[in-house]
Design a protein around this motif. Structure first.
Motif, PDB file in Angstrom:
ATOM      1  N   LYS A   1      68.399  11.318  12.882  1.00  0.00           N
ATOM      2  CA  LYS A   1      67.305  12.201  13.251  1.00  0.00           C
ATOM      3  C   LYS A   1      66.173  11.349  13.790  1.00  0.00           C
ATOM      4  O   LYS A   1      65.840  10.319  13.211  1.00  0.00           O
ATOM      5  CB  LYS A   1      66.810  12.983  12.035  1.00  0.00           C
ATOM      6  N   THR A   2      65.583  11.794  14.898  1.00  0.00           N
ATOM      7  CA  THR A   2      64.495  11.060  15.518  1.00  0.00           C
ATOM      8  C   THR A   2      63.196  11.820  15.360  1.00  0.00           C
ATOM      9  O   THR A   2      63.120  13.007  15.693  1.00  0.00           O
ATOM     10  CB  THR A   2      64.776  10.816  17.014  1.00  0.00           C
ATOM     11  N   VAL A   3      62.182  11.133  14.843  1.00  0.00           N
ATOM     12  CA  VAL A   3      60.837  11.687  14.763  1.00  0.00           C
ATOM     13  C   VAL A   3      60.070  11.172  15.974  1.00  0.00           C
ATOM     14  O   VAL A   3      59.796   9.976  16.067  1.00  0.00           O
ATOM     15  CB  VAL A   3      60.135  11.256  13.463  1.00  0.00           C
ATOM     16  N   PRO A   4      59.744  12.031  16.935  1.00  0.00           N
ATOM     17  CA  PRO A   4      59.099  11.550  18.159  1.00  0.00           C
ATOM     18  C   PRO A   4      57.642  11.166  17.914  1.00  0.00           C
ATOM     19  O   PRO A   4      56.966  11.733  17.061  1.00  0.00           O
ATOM     20  CB  PRO A   4      59.203  12.743  19.107  1.00  0.00           C
ATOM     21  N   THR A   5      57.161  10.188  18.682  1.00  0.00           N
ATOM     22  CA  THR A   5      55.771   9.781  18.596  1.00  0.00           C
ATOM     23  C   THR A   5      55.200   9.676  19.996  1.00  0.00           C
ATOM     24  O   THR A   5      55.915   9.394  20.950  1.00  0.00           O
ATOM     25  CB  THR A   5      55.630   8.413  17.902  1.00  0.00           C
ATOM     26  N   GLY A   6      53.908   9.895  20.130  1.00  0.00           N
ATOM     27  CA  GLY A   6      53.197   9.659  21.387  1.00  0.00           C
ATOM     28  C   GLY A   6      53.732  10.445  22.555  1.00  0.00           C
ATOM     29  O   GLY A   6      53.449  11.625  22.724  1.00  0.00           O
ATOM     30  N   ALA A   7      54.540   9.780  23.399  1.00  0.00           N
ATOM     31  CA  ALA A   7      54.949  10.355  24.679  1.00  0.00           C
ATOM     32  C   ALA A   7      55.875  11.548  24.533  1.00  0.00           C
ATOM     33  O   ALA A   7      56.051  12.308  25.477  1.00  0.00           O
ATOM     34  CB  ALA A   7      55.621   9.289  25.539  1.00  0.00           C
ATOM     35  N   LEU A   8      56.524  11.718  23.373  1.00  0.00           N
ATOM     36  CA  LEU A   8      57.481  12.819  23.230  1.00  0.00           C
ATOM     37  C   LEU A   8      56.908  13.999  22.461  1.00  0.00           C
ATOM     38  O   LEU A   8      57.641  14.884  22.069  1.00  0.00           O
ATOM     39  CB  LEU A   8      58.759  12.317  22.555  1.00  0.00           C
ATOM     40  N   GLY A   9      55.598  14.025  22.256  1.00  0.00           N
ATOM     41  CA  GLY A   9      54.951  15.201  21.703  1.00  0.00           C
ATOM     42  C   GLY A   9      54.169  15.893  22.802  1.00  0.00           C
ATOM     43  O   GLY A   9      54.016  15.387  23.911  1.00  0.00           O
ATOM     44  N   ILE A  10      53.673  17.093  22.534  1.00  0.00           N
ATOM     45  CA  ILE A  10      52.811  17.786  23.488  1.00  0.00           C
ATOM     46  C   ILE A  10      51.472  18.065  22.813  1.00  0.00           C
ATOM     47  O   ILE A  10      51.395  18.287  21.599  1.00  0.00           O
ATOM     48  CB  ILE A  10      53.450  19.085  24.020  1.00  0.00           C
ATOM     49  N   TRP A  11      50.417  18.055  23.632  1.00  0.00           N
ATOM     50  CA  TRP A  11      49.058  18.201  23.141  1.00  0.00           C
ATOM     51  C   TRP A  11      48.417  19.436  23.765  1.00  0.00           C
ATOM     52  O   TRP A  11      48.589  19.714  24.948  1.00  0.00           O
ATOM     53  CB  TRP A  11      48.237  16.965  23.488  1.00  0.00           C
ATOM     54  N   ARG A  12      47.662  20.179  22.954  1.00  0.00           N
ATOM     55  CA  ARG A  12      46.997  21.377  23.452  1.00  0.00           C
ATOM     56  C   ARG A  12      45.961  20.967  24.490  1.00  0.00           C
ATOM     57  O   ARG A  12      45.107  20.123  24.229  1.00  0.00           O
ATOM     58  CB  ARG A  12      46.324  22.140  22.311  1.00  0.00           C
ATOM     59  N   SER A  13      46.039  21.605  25.689  1.00  0.00           N
ATOM     60  CA  SER A  13      45.172  21.209  26.790  1.00  0.00           C
ATOM     61  C   SER A  13      44.225  22.343  27.177  1.00  0.00           C
ATOM     62  O   SER A  13      43.088  22.387  26.724  1.00  0.00           O
ATOM     63  CB  SER A  13      46.019  20.789  27.992  1.00  0.00           C
TER      64      SER A  13
ATOM     65  N   ASP B   1      44.951  25.968  27.076  1.00  0.00           N
ATOM     66  CA  ASP B   1      45.035  27.070  26.125  1.00  0.00           C
ATOM     67  C   ASP B   1      46.423  27.021  25.504  1.00  0.00           C
ATOM     68  O   ASP B   1      47.178  26.075  25.741  1.00  0.00           O
ATOM     69  CB  ASP B   1      44.780  28.433  26.807  1.00  0.00           C
ATOM     70  N   ASP B   2      46.780  28.023  24.720  1.00  0.00           N
ATOM     71  CA  ASP B   2      48.058  27.979  24.014  1.00  0.00           C
ATOM     72  C   ASP B   2      49.260  28.078  24.943  1.00  0.00           C
ATOM     73  O   ASP B   2      50.387  27.813  24.525  1.00  0.00           O
ATOM     74  CB  ASP B   2      48.122  29.095  22.966  1.00  0.00           C
ATOM     75  N   SER B   3      49.039  28.460  26.208  1.00  0.00           N
ATOM     76  CA  SER B   3      50.159  28.517  27.147  1.00  0.00           C
ATOM     77  C   SER B   3      50.276  27.230  27.949  1.00  0.00           C
ATOM     78  O   SER B   3      51.203  27.085  28.733  1.00  0.00           O
ATOM     79  CB  SER B   3      50.008  29.706  28.105  1.00  0.00           C
ATOM     80  N   CYS B   4      49.343  26.301  27.769  1.00  0.00           N
ATOM     81  CA  CYS B   4      49.400  25.050  28.522  1.00  0.00           C
ATOM     82  C   CYS B   4      49.137  23.871  27.603  1.00  0.00           C
ATOM     83  O   CYS B   4      47.995  23.476  27.374  1.00  0.00           O
ATOM     84  CB  CYS B   4      48.401  25.056  29.679  1.00  0.00           C
ATOM     85  N   TRP B   5      50.204  23.339  27.067  1.00  0.00           N
ATOM     86  CA  TRP B   5      50.176  22.082  26.329  1.00  0.00           C
ATOM     87  C   TRP B   5      50.781  21.030  27.243  1.00  0.00           C
ATOM     88  O   TRP B   5      51.682  21.327  28.043  1.00  0.00           O
ATOM     89  CB  TRP B   5      50.981  22.194  25.041  1.00  0.00           C
ATOM     90  N   THR B   6      50.294  19.797  27.164  1.00  0.00           N
ATOM     91  CA  THR B   6      50.740  18.764  28.095  1.00  0.00           C
ATOM     92  C   THR B   6      51.313  17.576  27.335  1.00  0.00           C
ATOM     93  O   THR B   6      50.968  17.322  26.180  1.00  0.00           O
ATOM     94  CB  THR B   6      49.588  18.276  28.984  1.00  0.00           C
ATOM     95  N   TYR B   7      52.187  16.846  28.028  1.00  0.00           N
ATOM     96  CA  TYR B   7      52.770  15.649  27.456  1.00  0.00           C
ATOM     97  C   TYR B   7      51.782  14.502  27.543  1.00  0.00           C
ATOM     98  O   TYR B   7      51.011  14.385  28.497  1.00  0.00           O
ATOM     99  CB  TYR B   7      54.073  15.285  28.160  1.00  0.00           C
ATOM    100  N   CYS B   8      51.835  13.661  26.552  1.00  0.00           N
ATOM    101  CA  CYS B   8      50.928  12.519  26.485  1.00  0.00           C
ATOM    102  C   CYS B   8      51.336  11.468  27.498  1.00  0.00           C
ATOM    103  O   CYS B   8      52.376  11.551  28.140  1.00  0.00           O
ATOM    104  CB  CYS B   8      50.955  11.940  25.069  1.00  0.00           C
ATOM    105  N   CYS B   9      50.471  10.516  27.634  1.00  0.00           N
ATOM    106  CA  CYS B   9      50.745   9.359  28.484  1.00  0.00           C
ATOM    107  C   CYS B   9      52.009   8.659  28.004  1.00  0.00           C
ATOM    108  O   CYS B   9      52.352   8.714  26.829  1.00  0.00           O
ATOM    109  CB  CYS B   9      49.564   8.401  28.420  1.00  0.00           C
ATOM    110  N   ALA B  10      52.682   7.997  28.914  1.00  0.00           N
ATOM    111  CA  ALA B  10      53.895   7.254  28.552  1.00  0.00           C
ATOM    112  C   ALA B  10      53.652   5.758  28.546  1.00  0.00           C
ATOM    113  O   ALA B  10      54.545   4.995  28.245  1.00  0.00           O
ATOM    114  CB  ALA B  10      55.029   7.598  29.519  1.00  0.00           C
ATOM    115  N   ASP B  11      52.424   5.317  28.938  1.00  0.00           N
ATOM    116  CA  ASP B  11      52.117   3.892  28.880  1.00  0.00           C
ATOM    117  C   ASP B  11      51.833   3.498  27.435  1.00  0.00           C
ATOM    118  O   ASP B  11      51.622   4.326  26.573  1.00  0.00           O
ATOM    119  CB  ASP B  11      50.904   3.571  29.761  1.00  0.00           C
ATOM    120  N   GLY B  12      51.776   2.200  27.207  1.00  0.00           N
ATOM    121  CA  GLY B  12      51.624   1.736  25.836  1.00  0.00           C
ATOM    122  C   GLY B  12      52.990   1.600  25.185  1.00  0.00           C
ATOM    123  O   GLY B  12      54.022   1.590  25.845  1.00  0.00           O
TER     124      GLY B  12
END
Length: 491
Positions: free
Chosen positions: A329-341, A343-354
């Motif tokens: 089982k993989t617990v995603p961190t950072g780039a594989l989560g989505i962040w509320r941007s 409103d509730d219909s538009c969450w965005t993926y985080c940066c993939a750098d780092g």
């Protein structure tokens, strides 16, 4: 042994309440179906009562005007709902709410129109109807195939022509499609594994309990006296001033004792650790040999089903699970989560750098394991399982740590840009690059390129589909594996 088979109102029902079904694709990636609620409604025309099933939802792209928006309140990979009609027809709904008709009551060689759009007319046909065995069960099974036509009913080349589904009389779907994507894939789920129209084989059922099961935090750390785990931590940063920082740590844990409590597991284990560190060109080595205690407490979030959405302080994610010989089982961190941007219909993926290392936990083998590369500072982190002994089973090559073994300097790399689009630069801090191998997450080699005697190598990747890949770099006798993302703008 007598197994009680649940009595259903109708045979060959694809979706059932009261149990969880786990399905696996050809790369052993797991998806699950759990029915969260059931409603009834009068059928169109008033000829009977439909049963409407609502499966557990997943993170999906939203229909927000911004094309890179996702939502944690998305439909299931099988669609938002499944309508089962009195005559045995199942209505699935894709991401556009178009209807997919699966006629589970159809007889051998019977055909029907399963889907229709402005481009496609798709027919289904019962190809076989026979007794089959699966997951230690035996039942009557129907195999259904598809044929894709254009609007003039002329045959078309389409991936669906090669797909089949299978329906068991008493146990439901034993091969199913991700109907949310039916009949085509359009767009890219940035950060998550690309979703194409794919077939999934039944891998496990919770009732009757058979095959692969969702495993818990206690299942990850299920050790017994005599078990051994050998691991490697390889961490380096070399691109930033004032100099190189690296850590190469090999560990052996041999479990001596186990105590079980209602809310925890407590282990005593023998520990050997060999550490080689570099800090601003100052090298140090150390060795630890002692006895330690490990306390494992419950982790309710980890125990959730794969794909079950977790929302916390404006961030949403879900666990990935894979089957195969060693389930994980993989617990995603950072780039594989989505962040509320917006409103509730538009969450965005985080940066993939780092350096965002997804934490992979293996059933009965602990964790976290994984790797990442840092596009800003160079280097990265890798934690991996080297060897284990569990009961009579062994895997890998064991360490023999005595404190006198020669230290090995880890391979330091810079891999950029991440996410990559058309090319990938790889720079080695130590010596000429001998070979670079690009693989998908299942380990399939997608690209292999030999070095030219230089510490730098340019890898052209424009022909590869967007997604998540592993890149293995071999320099001299050292090697390093990192996870990268290939993504392209959605124009």
């Amino acid at each position: 042994m007598i197994v009680a088979v649940p009595a259903f109102a109708q045979d060959y029902r694809l979706i059932n309440t009261g149990r969880t079904a786990l399905f696996s694709d050809e790369n052993f990636e797991i998806k699950c179906i759990r029915i969260d609620s059931v409603h009834t409604e009068i059928s169109e025309g008033g000829e009977g009562i439909d049963s409407v099933f609502y499966p557990m939802g997943n993170i999906q792209f939203s229909t927000h005007p911004y094309t890179d928006c996702a939502t944690p309140f998305g439909a299931s990979w099988t669609g938002k709902k499944v309508v089962v009609k009195p005559d045995g027809e199942h209505l699935f709904f894709n991401k556009y709410e178009d209807t997919i008709w699966i006629k589970s009551s159809a007889g051998l060689h019977e055909s029907w129109r399963v889907y229709e759009s402005d481009v496609y007319i798709i027919e289904a046909r019962v190809l076989e109807h026979d007794t089959m065995s699966f997951l230690g069960l035996t039942d009557s099974v129907k195999i259904i195939g598809f044929k894709v036509h254009d609007r003039n009913m002329l045959p078309m080349d389409h991936t669906l022509n090669m797909q089949t589904i299978r329906i068991s009389k008493h146990y439901g779907a034993i091969r199913i499609l991700n109907y949310y994507q039916f009949p085509d894939f359009e767009g890219l789920n940035y950060g998550f594994v690309d979703e194409y129209l794919t077939g999934y084989e039944l891998a496990g059922l919770s009732a009757p309990q058979t095959g692969l099961q969702n495993f818990t935090w206690f299942g990850v750390f299920d050790f017994h006296p005599g078990d051994e785990i050998h691991t490697l931590l390889d961490e380096s940063v070399w691109y930033n001033e004032p100099g190189e920082h690296s850590l190469y740590e090999r560990t052996i844990k041999r479990f001596l004792d186990r105590e079980d409590y209602p809310d925890s597991l407590v282990y005593t284990y023998e520990r050997k650790v060999s550490i080689h560190a570099v800090d601003n060109s100052v090298t140090s080595t150390s060795f630890v040999h002692d006895t330690a205690t490990l306390v494992i407490r419950r982790n309710p979030e980890f125990d959730l089903l794969p794909g079950e959405v977790i929302i916390q302080e404006g961030w949403a994610w879900s666990h990935f699970m894979h089957g195969g010989e060693t389930p994980g089982k993989t617990v995603p961190t950072g780039a594989l989560g989505i962040w509320r941007s917006l409103d509730d219909s538009c969450w965005t993926y985080c940066c993939a750098d780092g350096c965002f290392m997804d934490e992979n936990y293996l059933k009965g083998l602990g964790g976290p394991y994984g790797s990442c590369s840092n596009a800003f500072s160079g280097g990265g982190i890798e934690k991996k399982l080297i060897y284990y002994k569990k009961g009579d089973k062994t895997w890998g090559v064991p360490y023999d740590l005595t404190g006198t073994e020669p230290a090995r300097v880890p391979l330091s790399l810079r891999i950029y840009p991440i996410p990559a689009s058309d090319h990938l630069w790889i720079e080695s801090a130590e010596g000429p690059i001998r070979e670079v191998i690009l693989m998908d997450l299942s380990g399939k080699v997608m690209l292999r390129q030999a070095g030219s005697g230089s510490k730098e190598l340019l890898l052209k990747i424009s022909h590869l589909s967007p997604g998540i890949f592993l890149v293995k770099v071999i320099s001299g006798e050292a090697e390093h594996t990192s996870k990268i993302v290939i993504a392209r703008p959605a124009y």
